[in-house]
Design a protein around this motif. Structure first.
Motif, PDB file in Angstrom:
ATOM      1  N   GLY A   5       0.821  -1.195   0.000  1.00  0.00           N
ATOM      2  CA  GLY A   5       0.000   0.000   0.000  1.00  0.00           C
ATOM      3  C   GLY A   5       0.858   1.248   0.000  1.00  0.00           C
ATOM      4  N   SER A   6       0.207   2.382  -0.215  1.00  0.00           N
ATOM      5  CA  SER A   6       0.926   3.658  -0.252  1.00  0.00           C
ATOM      6  C   SER A   6      -0.066   4.795  -0.114  1.00  0.00           C
ATOM      7  N   CYS A   7       0.476   5.961   0.207  1.00  0.00           N
ATOM      8  CA  CYS A   7      -0.336   7.178   0.175  1.00  0.00           C
ATOM      9  C   CYS A   7      -0.362   7.707  -1.254  1.00  0.00           C
ATOM     10  N   SER A   8      -1.119   8.753  -1.477  1.00  0.00           N
ATOM     11  CA  SER A   8      -1.262   9.284  -2.841  1.00  0.00           C
ATOM     12  C   SER A   8       0.058   9.775  -3.412  1.00  0.00           C
ATOM     13  N   CYS A   9       0.887  10.440  -2.596  1.00  0.00           N
ATOM     14  CA  CYS A   9       2.133  11.031  -3.118  1.00  0.00           C
ATOM     15  C   CYS A   9       3.306  10.068  -3.076  1.00  0.00           C
ATOM     16  N   GLN A  10       3.105   8.869  -2.529  1.00  0.00           N
ATOM     17  CA  GLN A  10       4.116   7.806  -2.485  1.00  0.00           C
ATOM     18  C   GLN A  10       5.239   8.063  -1.470  1.00  0.00           C
ATOM     19  N   ALA A  11       5.114   9.114  -0.664  1.00  0.00           N
ATOM     20  CA  ALA A  11       6.126   9.348   0.371  1.00  0.00           C
ATOM     21  C   ALA A  11       6.086   8.233   1.415  1.00  0.00           C
ATOM     22  N   VAL A  12       4.900   7.684   1.658  1.00  0.00           N
ATOM     23  CA  VAL A  12       4.739   6.575   2.604  1.00  0.00           C
ATOM     24  C   VAL A  12       4.341   5.332   1.817  1.00  0.00           C
ATOM     25  N   ARG A  13       5.137   4.265   2.005  1.00  0.00           N
ATOM     26  CA  ARG A  13       4.799   2.981   1.384  1.00  0.00           C
ATOM     27  C   ARG A  13       4.917   1.890   2.428  1.00  0.00           C
ATOM     28  N   PHE A  14       4.129   0.837   2.265  1.00  0.00           N
ATOM     29  CA  PHE A  14       4.188  -0.235   3.256  1.00  0.00           C
ATOM     30  C   PHE A  14       3.837  -1.572   2.623  1.00  0.00           C
ATOM     31  N   GLN A  15       4.265  -2.629   3.308  1.00  0.00           N
ATOM     32  CA  GLN A  15       3.792  -3.964   2.956  1.00  0.00           C
ATOM     33  C   GLN A  15       3.575  -4.750   4.229  1.00  0.00           C
ATOM     34  N   VAL A  16       2.647  -5.706   4.148  1.00  0.00           N
ATOM     35  CA  VAL A  16       2.243  -6.431   5.348  1.00  0.00           C
ATOM     36  C   VAL A  16       1.538  -7.719   4.937  1.00  0.00           C
ATOM     37  N   HIS A  77      -3.048   6.910  11.305  1.00  0.00           N
ATOM     38  CA  HIS A  77      -1.829   7.342  10.627  1.00  0.00           C
ATOM     39  C   HIS A  77      -2.189   7.902   9.253  1.00  0.00           C
ATOM     40  N   PHE A  78      -1.593   9.056   8.944  1.00  0.00           N
ATOM     41  CA  PHE A  78      -1.812   9.639   7.628  1.00  0.00           C
ATOM     42  C   PHE A  78      -0.531  10.300   7.143  1.00  0.00           C
ATOM     43  N   CYS A  79      -0.444  10.529   5.831  1.00  0.00           N
ATOM     44  CA  CYS A  79       0.748  11.145   5.258  1.00  0.00           C
ATOM     45  C   CYS A  79       0.699  12.645   5.481  1.00  0.00           C
ATOM     46  N   GLY A  80       1.769  13.195   6.047  1.00  0.00           N
ATOM     47  CA  GLY A  80       1.825  14.625   6.312  1.00  0.00           C
ATOM     48  C   GLY A  80       2.005  15.467   5.062  1.00  0.00           C
ATOM     49  N   GLN A  81       2.382  14.819   3.950  1.00  0.00           N
ATOM     50  CA  GLN A  81       2.545  15.570   2.699  1.00  0.00           C
ATOM     51  C   GLN A  81       1.260  15.645   1.901  1.00  0.00           C
ATOM     52  N   GLY A  83      -1.850  13.930   2.940  1.00  0.00           N
ATOM     53  CA  GLY A  83      -3.065  13.805   3.735  1.00  0.00           C
ATOM     54  C   GLY A  83      -3.776  12.470   3.641  1.00  0.00           C
ATOM     55  N   SER A  84      -3.257  11.539   2.835  1.00  0.00           N
ATOM     56  CA  SER A  84      -3.932  10.240   2.703  1.00  0.00           C
ATOM     57  C   SER A  84      -3.952   9.497   4.028  1.00  0.00           C
ATOM     58  N   ALA A  85      -5.113   8.948   4.392  1.00  0.00           N
ATOM     59  CA  ALA A  85      -5.207   8.032   5.530  1.00  0.00           C
ATOM     60  C   ALA A  85      -4.603   6.702   5.103  1.00  0.00           C
ATOM     61  N   VAL A  86      -3.689   6.160   5.903  1.00  0.00           N
ATOM     62  CA  VAL A  86      -3.023   4.923   5.478  1.00  0.00           C
ATOM     63  C   VAL A  86      -3.315   3.722   6.376  1.00  0.00           C
ATOM     64  N   TRP A  87      -3.265   3.899   7.697  1.00  0.00           N
ATOM     65  CA  TRP A  87      -3.650   2.771   8.549  1.00  0.00           C
ATOM     66  C   TRP A  87      -3.993   3.230   9.956  1.00  0.00           C
ATOM     67  N   ILE A  88      -4.595   2.293  10.695  1.00  0.00           N
ATOM     68  CA  ILE A  88      -4.943   2.495  12.091  1.00  0.00           C
ATOM     69  C   ILE A  88      -4.167   1.496  12.948  1.00  0.00           C
ATOM     70  N   ASP A  89      -3.669   1.979  14.068  1.00  0.00           N
ATOM     71  CA  ASP A  89      -3.078   1.147  15.124  1.00  0.00           C
ATOM     72  C   ASP A  89      -3.915   1.342  16.380  1.00  0.00           C
ATOM     73  N   ASP A  90      -3.936   0.322  17.226  1.00  0.00           N
ATOM     74  CA  ASP A  90      -4.630   0.468  18.500  1.00  0.00           C
ATOM     75  C   ASP A  90      -3.875  -0.341  19.546  1.00  0.00           C
ATOM     76  N   ASP A  91      -3.461   0.330  20.616  1.00  0.00           N
ATOM     77  CA  ASP A  91      -2.692  -0.348  21.674  1.00  0.00           C
ATOM     78  C   ASP A  91      -3.442  -1.542  22.262  1.00  0.00           C
ATOM     79  N   SER A 102      -8.479   1.866   1.047  1.00  0.00           N
ATOM     80  CA  SER A 102      -8.186   2.880   0.028  1.00  0.00           C
ATOM     81  C   SER A 102      -6.692   3.061  -0.215  1.00  0.00           C
ATOM     82  N   ALA A 103      -5.848   2.656   0.742  1.00  0.00           N
ATOM     83  CA  ALA A 103      -4.398   2.832   0.596  1.00  0.00           C
ATOM     84  C   ALA A 103      -3.725   1.616  -0.051  1.00  0.00           C
TER      85      ALA A 103
END
Ligand SMILES: [Zn+2]
Length: 156
Positions: A5-16, A77-81, A83-91, A102-103
């Motif tokens: 997955g990734s945000c719209s601008c590709q500054a944040v990318r992830f795999q899982v 979590h969202f990209c600061g560049q 604004g794309s929402a990318v994922w949720i964490d919960d303790d 969407s990401a």
């Protein structure tokens, strides 16, 4: 399955690695629809935190909503560049990470049925489009993402 997955601008990318990749769970809560769902809802997936790899962490921002005066444990979590929402964490569930559908860039499987949750927060203009077999909840569903996948024989 592996999800990329990734945000719209590709500054944040992830795999899982995800055992709950079906995008079936539509959340109509006011936080989801404002931050990640202009169609009236957002969809989160379930994935394994121990397999989560992120590039561009320095671009991430975190939003924790304040609900009735209390800060939510849900870290959005969202990209600061871009604004794309990318994922949720919960303790409360440290073994899991919940990417927004969407990401995700990997083609996701289509769910045979859907859950509609937090309908007591649904925006009045949003038409509930529940198909036969869909289940609806005023608040939280009575089964987890994993239980839904098990009930439909979609465990990997
Ligand atoms: Zn971005």
């Amino acid at each position: 399955m592996q999800l990329k997955g990734s945000c719209s601008c590709q500054a944040v990318r992830f795999q899982v690695e995800s055992a709950q990749p079906y995008p079936f769970n539509l959340c109509y809560c006011s936080i989801c629809r404002k931050t990640a769902g202009s169609g009236g809802y957002a969809i989160n997936l379930g994935a394994r935190a121990d397999t989560f790899e992120v590039q561009g962490r320095e671009h991430l921002r975190i939003y924790q909503a304040v609900i009735d005066g209390e800060t939510s444990s849900v870290q959005r979590h969202f990209c600061g560049q871009c604004g794309s929402a990318v994922w949720i964490d919960d303790d409360r569930w440290p073994d899991l990470v919940h990417p927004f559908a969407s990401a995700i860039d990997t083609p996701l499987p289509k769910p045979p049925e859907r859950s509609h949750m937090m309908l007591n927060s649904k925006a009045p203009w949003v038409e509930l489009r529940a198909e036969p077999g869909d289940v609806c909840f005023e608040e939280y569903p009575d089964e987890s993402l994993a239980e839904w996948h098990e009930r439909h024989g979609l465990t990997s």
